[in-house]
Motif scaffolding. Structure first.
Motif, mmCIF file in Angstrom:
data_model
loop_
_atom_site.group_PDB
_atom_site.id
_atom_site.type_symbol
_atom_site.label_atom_id
_atom_site.label_comp_id
_atom_site.label_asym_id
_atom_site.label_seq_id
_atom_site.Cartn_x
_atom_site.Cartn_y
_atom_site.Cartn_z
ATOM 1 N N ARG A 198 -6.440 7.183 7.276
ATOM 2 C CA ARG A 198 -6.627 5.997 8.109
ATOM 3 C C ARG A 198 -5.974 4.773 7.472
ATOM 4 O O ARG A 198 -5.329 3.963 8.155
ATOM 5 C CB ARG A 198 -8.126 5.753 8.315
ATOM 6 C CG ARG A 198 -8.427 4.640 9.320
ATOM 7 C CD ARG A 198 -9.920 4.487 9.545
ATOM 8 N NE ARG A 198 -10.474 5.674 10.192
ATOM 9 C CZ ARG A 198 -11.262 6.566 9.595
ATOM 10 N NH1 ARG A 198 -11.580 6.406 8.316
ATOM 11 N NH2 ARG A 198 -11.739 7.595 10.247
ATOM 12 N N GLU A 199 -6.120 4.623 6.171
ATOM 13 C CA GLU A 199 -5.488 3.507 5.465
ATOM 14 C C GLU A 199 -3.969 3.595 5.578
ATOM 15 O O GLU A 199 -3.288 2.597 5.815
ATOM 16 C CB GLU A 199 -5.906 3.528 3.993
ATOM 17 C CG GLU A 199 -5.241 2.473 3.120
ATOM 18 C CD GLU A 199 -5.744 1.067 3.381
ATOM 19 O OE1 GLU A 199 -5.058 0.113 2.965
ATOM 20 O OE2 GLU A 199 -6.824 0.919 3.993
ATOM 21 N N LEU A 200 -3.448 4.775 5.427
ATOM 22 C CA LEU A 200 -2.011 5.002 5.499
ATOM 23 C C LEU A 200 -1.472 4.654 6.886
ATOM 24 O O LEU A 200 -0.363 4.117 7.026
ATOM 25 C CB LEU A 200 -1.720 6.461 5.171
ATOM 26 C CG LEU A 200 -0.291 6.878 4.832
ATOM 27 C CD1 LEU A 200 0.190 6.185 3.574
ATOM 28 C CD2 LEU A 200 -0.227 8.386 4.650
ATOM 29 N N TRP A 217 1.528 -2.187 4.849
ATOM 30 C CA TRP A 217 2.399 -1.698 3.778
ATOM 31 C C TRP A 217 2.666 -0.209 3.923
ATOM 32 O O TRP A 217 3.534 0.329 3.223
ATOM 33 C CB TRP A 217 1.763 -1.985 2.419
ATOM 34 C CG TRP A 217 1.691 -3.439 2.088
ATOM 35 C CD1 TRP A 217 0.714 -4.324 2.454
ATOM 36 C CD2 TRP A 217 2.649 -4.199 1.345
ATOM 37 N NE1 TRP A 217 0.997 -5.581 1.967
ATOM 38 C CE2 TRP A 217 2.172 -5.534 1.283
ATOM 39 C CE3 TRP A 217 3.851 -3.874 0.718
ATOM 40 C CZ2 TRP A 217 2.875 -6.541 0.618
ATOM 41 C CZ3 TRP A 217 4.546 -4.878 0.056
ATOM 42 C CH2 TRP A 217 4.061 -6.197 0.006
ATOM 43 N N ARG A 218 1.941 0.464 4.775
ATOM 44 C CA ARG A 218 2.059 1.911 4.987
ATOM 45 C C ARG A 218 2.000 2.668 3.654
ATOM 46 O O ARG A 218 2.822 3.531 3.360
ATOM 47 C CB ARG A 218 3.342 2.255 5.745
ATOM 48 C CG ARG A 218 3.348 1.793 7.198
ATOM 49 C CD ARG A 218 2.193 2.384 7.994
ATOM 50 N NE ARG A 218 2.326 2.149 9.418
ATOM 51 C CZ ARG A 218 1.788 1.125 10.074
ATOM 52 N NH1 ARG A 218 1.053 0.227 9.419
ATOM 53 N NH2 ARG A 218 1.949 0.993 11.377
ATOM 54 N N SER A 244 2.122 15.474 9.663
ATOM 55 C CA SER A 244 2.500 14.068 9.535
ATOM 56 C C SER A 244 1.841 13.391 8.337
ATOM 57 O O SER A 244 2.361 12.393 7.828
ATOM 58 C CB SER A 244 2.141 13.306 10.819
ATOM 59 O OG SER A 244 0.750 13.296 11.035
ATOM 60 N N PHE A 245 0.694 13.906 7.861
ATOM 61 C CA PHE A 245 0.022 13.292 6.716
ATOM 62 C C PHE A 245 0.912 13.373 5.470
ATOM 63 O O PHE A 245 1.235 12.330 4.870
ATOM 64 C CB PHE A 245 -1.331 13.976 6.507
ATOM 65 C CG PHE A 245 -2.278 13.255 5.577
ATOM 66 C CD1 PHE A 245 -1.927 12.098 4.900
ATOM 67 C CD2 PHE A 245 -3.564 13.748 5.372
ATOM 68 C CE1 PHE A 245 -2.810 11.442 4.050
ATOM 69 C CE2 PHE A 245 -4.461 13.114 4.529
ATOM 70 C CZ PHE A 245 -4.080 11.965 3.863
ATOM 71 N N PRO A 262 -6.763 14.535 17.540
ATOM 72 C CA PRO A 262 -7.920 14.139 16.741
ATOM 73 C C PRO A 262 -7.653 12.869 15.962
ATOM 74 O O PRO A 262 -6.548 12.613 15.498
ATOM 75 C CB PRO A 262 -8.114 15.335 15.794
ATOM 76 C CG PRO A 262 -6.763 15.964 15.692
ATOM 77 C CD PRO A 262 -6.099 15.746 17.027
ATOM 78 N N ASP A 263 -8.680 12.083 15.825
ATOM 79 C CA ASP A 263 -8.636 10.901 14.979
ATOM 80 C C ASP A 263 -8.789 11.332 13.518
ATOM 81 O O ASP A 263 -9.220 12.454 13.227
ATOM 82 C CB ASP A 263 -9.768 9.955 15.395
ATOM 83 C CG ASP A 263 -9.851 8.724 14.533
ATOM 84 O OD1 ASP A 263 -10.764 8.668 13.682
ATOM 85 O OD2 ASP A 263 -9.023 7.827 14.686
ATOM 86 N N ALA A 264 -8.455 10.424 12.598
ATOM 87 C CA ALA A 264 -8.585 10.746 11.178
ATOM 88 C C ALA A 264 -10.014 11.098 10.796
ATOM 89 O O ALA A 264 -10.246 11.787 9.799
ATOM 90 C CB ALA A 264 -8.093 9.570 10.328
#
Length: 1283
Positions: A1233-1235, A1240-1241, A794-795, A142-144
């Motif tokens: 999604r930003e992460l 800069w992660r 993973s989040f 799945p996508d974010a």
């Protein structure tokens, strides 16, 4: 049932075709009609022609289908009633083959390829194409955009052993990243709490397949009601040869010749006419329809689809065609986007592309590159990265039967070079009968009635360019079968194009140079002067040299007017083909016979490259680079599969690294690297700029974008090809860290062979090595984390990784010296400190902010298990207590500035959390704190000169606030603040005697986190704080209450010797409050003074059912502003508020303040709302000049963490938990999604209006990351993160 006459027709056709093993599947058409096997004598190609050279064999292409299925005939259909649904799409070729389908997990000795493809909400899937090889493994994840949803996944890819039916779908299961199944037949839905869950399918059946999902709460209405979808095309596995001796060949080795069936004449003349295709090196013949033609006599005008053309035989029946097809179509959409719709919906395998659409050689070279292969030196597949989208597979033709002859459009001298360029495309190729025979006119599908000539009667190996075409076709097939899958096109001259085909397995290359002639050259044209052909490696052989010239004294003269033969289709005969094959350089007529070497480079000078000339060479790697390549291959394989000697050595090194060392290996921004004092700085990529981190993350952030797209033109790749600087930088910088020196040595040894291979290969192996090491480092980070992260999704792992960005040792920003009497574990000489954000707050006095540190401390350190380092930070700030406050800016304790009222409360709240969360956390209360300023007017004391226990320091802070204090900042004036007016340096703190609320500040300073001080003389806001928030700020009251309840519990347990506070009045009277009395007073008054009810009559109360932002402010209307601060109080002190009031207020915040990534800092309906922050604004508008609106509307990220946590707390109290959990996950989609995408992660400090980019924001901020990690922890505690 077919008649005997039709049986005769098919038998006759097959006797011809099988003699050449062309379309062997036609035999199955007869053999399976009415399930009656028909006898047929099959002769091999060797028997028919006495040829035994493997490379010259021609065999049929056979599409793999399921066992027991019947076969079909290859036809090209005209648009009909069914085809009209395609609009102007055009016609389609359909080929079906006979073979027993077998499961193939790998080809050419390769391991099974794994591909990761996200499935998204509401995606327009039909317009996106993914092409995968048969035998590969697909992981759908799945996508974010699906975070928090419960989804059921379906596909029409059949289960093992089942037949494919396009309209039949089955449910797919989901697994965690460790392979654990999380769905069942009874519960097929997956709760998407991260993007690391997956559904895997082994793709052992060719075709185009549809995957879609629906939300669990929606009824199952089939694929038409899909909430998101994707299509995947599995390319067919083609075979050649008779049963029992079949050979798998790539789809890209197809060489197809089109013949107009009506021009073949009587069936008994077909054999010598079709032999022309075989002798020219084709391995597929495309027939136009063999049915009875309509009145126009067009090859695609059918009178009756069930009758064979009367020229061949009578037709009285039809057969059912097998739906298992290999399909080629010709579309006229002029849009890849639209083409993909047809490819996905109709299961088309290849689309016809026309080389004749090119208007010059540059465009023709572009088409060669576009329609096949990946770039030379392309990146290795990485299953952890998303599969790149594709363009449709091409059947690239130098001429279709719809095109005019190139002789008419270009020149006769261009036929050979253009055919050569087409043959170098890494896709299926083809031509139209007549091209190779130099037919100078269009063979019209309607008007032409003459027949093709027979082999040996007008056409032979010396006709036209037949000999060269055979050599080119065989070369095309060989390149595909041997894995030359990479392509490079070089425009050497306006008329000269060089195409390289490269094997990523053997690293051999074939380079073909073609001198095109789109217009007629000078009749006596000589050699064209161009730069030498330069390549890395050694010349193995010249594969071929070919040219076409006029048989006259003017080799490039225009041909005389052409005379058509009245009975057969004829071509030019006045031209001479000059062809040499497999010759050494000494026999070349195109190159000078002496090659020049420069290290590993070889240079060939052209001696006679004239218009229409083609030359192809084979190149191998030098022996030296070959040894280095073998080492690299071993290393990259070990890193990919996670085993082997090289991997074990690396693992042994990394397993010894702690989180501080890992931070240095992975992160360290430019200023932090400079701060080490060893001359380091962020790597500067020419024509790109500095990478954001000096550690591996700086490179990985770019490589994850570059590699899936094979963007070898990226400046990073250019820099790698140009020199070894990047490799040396990675290895050398690690020597600045004592713990990383072994890793540095490993990199140096590993990079050594990388420096010795051809430069064009360096980017792909650099990525393989760096990405492999990065993964090992990330695994080590996770191993050092608590179970919530280590065994989580993973989040939270990504957020935990982000915390390492801020936690490092910084020489210019240490903690103050500790007491020698401090109990073990003792602090190191240089402690880990927490940067507020990068890149702005990375070093020096700007690194360590009191409030930022303690707002972020739990999320960044407690939840990641870093209690010892957190202990030193708590004690270090406590050592600087003065005026009952801790510093706003620590500055290593040397010049701390005490101009904030909130940091002390965050500090004490963190102590509460530490005691509750840390192993033996209560022991910190009795730790020795070396007070630097034991008295307000004291100079700094040396470590150990004045020690207090931590709980004594906390008591002092409470006591000072209860007593009340007015003070003026030390060194007040320009030296410490260039913008503040004099009154702003005067501070006051205290406690309201009736409510118990802590208060402080004045209208000229800003002592909370909303601390923007105006600085524009031009706009008139200099020295004027935008948000003073004096009086009792709402979040400080909440923190104060939480701390008092904590102190109350400690007193009741007799952990501390205090039970409350006392103060003396002006007349000496003493007032005593126990912690409980103080806390109770706050609780009894909080809703009374902060909640704005519906009955509120105050004229400045523009919003009802909210919590005020402050109470008792100098500017009373600011009390009633709706801001994002009250959810902090609801989170840290949930029992302070009436649950219904809290929920109503949170609903108002949701309506007015909630943004995509952060919370608006002010109600958009407030007159002061200014959403977009620009610190460089030099206007005369005092509300925005010099970024005065920093906290007047821009959307800050960290407050959204407290907002979400407060909603979860009060949703549970008010009966809204399930929907609030789902809502929380939905909001977190933007953060995930930003992460995943930020270089800069991390998560930014703030955004502008509606989540838009803010250029002046820190790109990654500690409290933003920490606050979201706390949200995930709360979800975890509720059991809401179970997939």
């Amino acid at each position: 049932m077919l008649s005997e006459g039709v049986h005769w027709l098919w038998r006759s056709m097959l006797q011809i075709l099988m003699r050449y093993q062309l379309f062997r599947w036609l035999y199955g058409l007869i053999a399976t009609v009415d399930n009656e096997p028909l006898p047929l004598q099959i002769k091999s190609e060797e028997e028919a022609f006495g040829e035994n050279k493997k490379k010259n064999q021609l065999a049929s292409l056979e599409n793999a289908i399921s066992p027991g299925k019947s076969d079909s005939v290859a036809i090209r259909t005209v648009p009909s009633a069914n085809a009209n649904a395609m609009g102007n799409a055009g016609s389609a070729e359909i080929v079906s083959n006979q073979i027993i389908r077998r499961r193939e997990m790998s080809t050419m000795g390769k391991e099974t390829e794994s591909h990761s493809i996200p499935i998204r909400e509401g995606q327009d899937a039909e317009h996106i194409l993914y092409r995968l090889k048969r035998g590969s493994k697909l992981s759908v994840h799945p996508d974010a955009s699906l975070l928090g949803r419960k989804i059921v996944l379906y596909t029409n890819y059949p289960a093992e052993g089942q037949k494919f039916v396009r309209t039949e779908y089955r449910v797919l299961g989901w697994q965690l990243s460790n392979g654990k199944q999380i769905t069942s037949v009874m519960h097929p839905e997956a709760h998407v709490v991260d993007t690391d869950i997956r559904s895997q399918v082994e793709l052992n059946m060719s075709g185009t397949y549809h995957f879609y999902f629906r939300y669990l709460e929606r009824p199952d209405t089939g694929c038409s009601g899909a909430d998101g979808a994707l299509y995947v095309q599995v390319e067919p596995t083609l075979h050649v040869g008779p049963p029992g001796a079949q050979k798998t060949i790539p789809l890209d080795s197809v060489r197809c010749q089109t013949v107009l069936a009506k021009l073949l004449g009587p069936l008994d003349t077909w054999e010598p006419k079709l032999r022309v295709a075989k002798e020219a090196g084709y391995n597929v013949i495309h027939f136009t329809p063999i049915q009875e033609l309509g009145g126009s006599r067009s090859c695609y005008s059918l009178r009756d689809q069930l009758k064979v053309n009367s020229h061949f035989a009578p037709q009285k029946g039809a057969r059912k065609i097998n739906p298992e097809l290999y399909v080629v179509a010709e579309l006229f959409t002029n849009s890849d986007y639209t083409d993909n719709v047809f490819v996905n919906r109709l299961g088309i395998t290849s689309l016809i592309r026309e080389a004749l659409s090119a208007w010059d050689s540059h465009e023709q070279g572009r088409l060669v590159y576009r329609y096949g292969g990946v770039p030379v030196g392309g990146f290795q597949a990485n299953s952890s990265r998303h599969e790149a989208t594709s363009v449709a597979h091409a059947l690239f033709l130098d001429l279709t039967h719809d095109n005019p002859s190139p002789v008419e459009k270009r020149s006769v001298y261009d036929l050979l070079p253009s055919a050569a360029l087409v043959s170098m495309a890494c896709c299926a190729t083809g031509s139209n009968r007549g091209y190779d025979e130099l037919v100078p006119h269009h063979i019209h599908v309607v008007d032409e009635e003459r027949t093709y000539q027979e082999w040996g009667k007008g056409v032979d190996s010396k006709s036209g360019i037949m000999g060269a075409k055979r050599a080119l076709n065989l070369l095309h097939g060989q390149l595909a079968e041997e894995g030359f899958s990479q392509v490079y096109v070089d425009q050497m001259d306006p008329n000269v194009v060089a195409v390289t085909r490269h094997s990523p397995i053997t690293h051999q290359s074939v380079i073909l140079v073609a001198h095109t002639a789109f217009g007629y050259p000078s009749p006596n044209a000589g050699p064209t002067g161009i730069r030498p052909l330069r390549f890395e490696g050694v010349l193995d052989e010249i594969i071929l040299e070919a040219s076409l010239t006029m048989q006259s004294d003017k080799p490039f003269d225009r041909p005389a007017p052409f005379k058509k033969d009245p009975n057969v289709i004829n071509g030019f005969t006045q031209f001479q083909l000059n062809l040499q094959e497999h010759i050494p350089l000494a026999k070349s007529t195109v190159f000078q016979t002496q090659a020049y070497s420069d290290g590993n480079n070889t240079e060939l000078n052209f001696a006679n490259l004239r218009p229409g000339t083609v030359v192809a060479i084979r190149v191998s790697m030098h022996p030296g680079p070959r040894t280095s390549f073998d080492k690299l291959q071993k290393i990259s394989n070990a890193l990919r599969i996670g085993s082997g000697e090289e991997y074990s050595q690396l693992q042994a090194i990394v397993s010894k690294l702690d989180l501080v060392a890992l931070s240095g290996a992975l992160f360290s921004c430019d200023d932090e690297e400079r701060d080490l004092g060893k001359g380091g700085t962020a790597y500067d990529i020419p024509n790109f700029g500095k990478i954001v981190y000096c550690g591996l993350q700086g490179f990985i952030s770019l490589l994850t974008e570059i590699s899936p797209k094979n963007d070898l033109g990226h400046p990073l790749c250019n820099n790698l090809r140009d020199g070894n600087w990047m490799m040396d930088y990675i290895a050398d910088r690690l020597t600045s860290y004592e713990d990383l020196k072994p890793l540095s040595a490993w990199f140096k040894a590993t990079f050594e062979p990388l420096k010795n291979i051809p430069r064009y290969l360096i980017p792909c192996y650099f990525d393989a090595i760096v990405s492999g090491v990065y993964n090992v480092l990330i695994n080590q980070v996770n191993e050092l984390m608590p179970d919530f992260i280590k065994n989580g999704h993973s989040f939270p792992q990504s957020l935990a990784l982000s915390t390492l960005q801020f936690l490092s040792v910084c020489k210019s920003a240490n903690l103050p010296g500790f007491s020698p009497a401090l109990s073990p574990p003792k602090p190191p000489k240089q402690c880990v400190t927490l940067s507020a954000g990068l890149p702005h707050f990375s070093t020096g006095y700007m690194r360590c902010w009191g409030r930022d540190t303690f707002i972020a401390l739990r999320g960044s350190m407690f939840l990641t298990g870093r209690y010892n380092e957190a202990r030193f930070i708590i004690l270090g700030f406590g050592q600087t207590l003065r005026h009952g406050l801790i510093p706003n800016l620590l500055d290593s304790g040397s010049k701390p500035r005490f101009n904030c009222r909130d940091a002390i409360w965050w500090w004490m709240y963190c102590i509460k959390q530490y005691v509750e969360d840390a192993p033996k956390g209560a022991e910190i209360l009795k730790d020795k704190v070396s007070r630097m300023f034991p008295y307000d007017d004291a100079d700094a004391h040396a470590p150990g000169a004045f020690d207090q226990l931590l709980f004594d320091v906390m008591q002092e802070a409470l006591q000072v606030h209860f007593q009340g204090l007015q003070y003026r900042e030390r060194n007040a004036g320009y030296e410490i603040d260039a913008h503040m007016v004099d009154q702003g340096f005067n501070n006051q703190i205290g406690v309201h005697p009736e409510t118990g609320f802590v208060f402080g500040g004045n209208n000229f300073n800003c002592g909370t986190w909303m601390d923007k001080m105006g600085s524009s003389q031009k706009a008139g806001n200099k020295g004027r704080p935008s948000t003073p928030r004096d009086g009792s700020a709402v979040e400080l009251v909440g923190l104060q209450y939480a701390v008092l309840r904590f102190m109350q519990s400690l007193a009741e347990k007799e952990v501390i010797p205090y039970t409350g506070v006392e103060r003396k009045g002006p007349s000496g009277e003493v007032t005593k409050w126990s912690y409980k009395e103080w806390a109770d007073r706050i609780k009894n008054n909080f809703d009374k003074y902060f909640f704005v009810s519906e009955s509120e009559t105050c004229s400045v109360a523009n919003k009802k059912l909210i919590y005020k932002d402050s109470y008792g402010a100098t500017q009373s209307w600011t009390d009633y502003q709706l801001r994002c601060n009250f959810p902090i109080t609801l989170t840290v002190a949930p029992d302070l508020s009436n649950p219904q009031n809290a929920w109503r207020a949170l609903e108002r915040a949701k309506k007015y303040l909630l943004g995509p990534l952060g919370m608006k800092t002010l109600d958009p309906e407030d007159w002061n709302y200014r959403a977009n922050y620009d610190n460089s604004n030099d206007s005369t508008d005092c509300t925005v000049a010099h970024g005065a609106n920093y906290h007047q509307g821009p959307e800050w990220v960290w407050p959204i963490g407290f907002y979400l946590r407060a909603r979860l707390i009060f949703a549970k109290k008010c009966g809204h938990l399930d929907e609030t959990i789902a809502e929380t996950w939905a909001i977190l989609r933007a953060h995930l999604r930003e992460l995943q995408t930020s270089h800069w992660r991390g998560l930014p400090e703030l955004t502008n209006d509606n989540g838009s980019y803010c250029g002046d924001s820190c790109r990654t901020q500690a409290w933003s990351v920490a606050a979201i990690l706390e949200v995930l922890y709360d979800l975890h505690s509720l059991g809401a993160d179970v997939a």
